[in-house]
Design an enzyme around this catalytic site. Structure first.
Site, PDB file in Angstrom:
ATOM      1  N   LYS A 108      30.145   4.600   0.874  1.00 34.46           N
ATOM      2  CA  LYS A 108      30.387   5.983   0.463  1.00 34.46           C
ATOM      3  C   LYS A 108      31.887   6.170   0.226  1.00 34.46           C
ATOM      4  O   LYS A 108      32.708   5.945   1.122  1.00 34.46           O
ATOM      5  CB  LYS A 108      29.917   6.920   1.573  1.00 34.46           C
ATOM      6  CG  LYS A 108      29.103   8.090   1.082  1.00 34.46           C
ATOM      7  CD  LYS A 108      28.485   8.775   2.271  1.00 34.46           C
ATOM      8  CE  LYS A 108      28.043  10.160   1.894  1.00 34.46           C
ATOM      9  NZ  LYS A 108      27.602  10.907   3.069  1.00 34.46           N
TER      10      LYS A 108
HETATM   11  C1  E4P Z   1      25.568  13.552   2.729  1.00 30.46           C
HETATM   12  O1  E4P Z   1      25.797  12.532   2.160  1.00 30.46           O
HETATM   13  C2  E4P Z   1      26.591  14.546   3.055  1.00 30.46           C
HETATM   14  O2  E4P Z   1      27.599  13.951   3.790  1.00 30.46           O
HETATM   15  C3  E4P Z   1      25.991  15.713   3.783  1.00 30.46           C
HETATM   16  O3  E4P Z   1      24.769  16.042   3.142  1.00 30.46           O
HETATM   17  C4  E4P Z   1      26.911  16.901   3.914  1.00 30.46           C
HETATM   18  O4  E4P Z   1      26.181  17.989   4.412  1.00 30.46           O
HETATM   19  P1  E4P Z   1      26.870  19.303   5.023  1.00 30.46           P
HETATM   20  O5  E4P Z   1      27.507  20.046   3.901  1.00 30.46           O
HETATM   21  O6  E4P Z   1      25.749  20.064   5.637  1.00 30.46           O
HETATM   22  O7  E4P Z   1      27.893  18.825   6.008  1.00 30.46           O
END
Ligand code: E4P
Length: 214
Positions: free
Chosen positions: A83
């Protein structure tokens, strides 16, 4: 549409895996910090539970650091997807890691233009954060619609991974738009199954079942 679970909690992952509803896992530093465990230990355990794409995020923001961390993640397991944040050095890292055979999930996407660049750089997944857009009075799902349309207009093979999902409606709307993947917190996965008429109907069947002569 594929379902990933968005968590660092391995107990939640085991439960979702047992229900047969998940195809992969996404993590981020905030989710793993909640566990109190080392990031590598969490991801290694997740890879033993789920045989699908497992996103593990880099913490560096410079090219060399992202490449170093991305290469280290790639060695942890063949299913790791690195990521990478949607910043200029991030795009460079995506391009290089792709050339080395490592898939990247480009994260923190908030606009269609960012999504185009991520696809051009060779991202395997783009993660638009719809809940965080809703939080600032924008309509996150509009972004999904635009990215799906743009990617379908061309030959991009980057998958649209709907992230920052906050409720069941987000999931259904993402599916209606043809998003490739939705990454969903355990709390929302549990909400997806619920319907009061299911509970009422089941109660009645159980009661009536007891009236059947044996
Ligand atoms: C996923 O890859 C993201 O990091 C995550 O969905 C972020 O979600 P949030 O905005 O609820 O922290």
């Amino acid at each position: 549409m594929k379902f990933f679970i968005d968590t660092g909690d391995v107990a939640e992952i085991r439960e979702a895996q047992a229900q047969g509803i998940i195809d992969g896992v996404t993590t981020n530093p905030s989710l793993v910090a909640k566990t109190g465990r080392k990031y590598k230990d969490v991801v290694t355990e997740i890879c033993e539970i789920v045989d699908g794409p497992i996103s593990a995020e880099v913490l560096s923001t410079d090219l060399e650091g992202m490449l170093r961390e991305g290469r280290a993640w790639a060695k942890v397991h063949r299913n790791i997807v690195v990521k990478i944040p949607l910043i200029p050095d991030g795009l460079k890292a995506v391009r290089i890691l792709k050339q080395e055979g490592t898939r990247c999930n480009v994260t923190l996407c908030f606009s269609p233009s960012q999504a185009i660049l991520a696809a051009k750089a060779g991202a395997a997944y783009i993660s638009p954060f719809i809940g965080r857009l809703d939080d600032v009075s924008e309509t996150g799902m509009d972004l999904i619609e635009k990215i799906v349309t743009i990617y379908n207009n061309y030959t991009f093979d980057t998958e649209v991974l709907v992230a920052s999902v906050r409720n069941p409606t987000h999931v259904v709307d993402a599916a209606m738009l043809g998003a490739d993947v939705c990454t969903v917190p355990w709390s929302v996965l549990q909400q997806l199954i619920k319907h009061p008429l299911t509970d009422v109907g089941l109660k009645k069947f159980i009661e009536d079942g007891k009236k059947i002569p044996v």
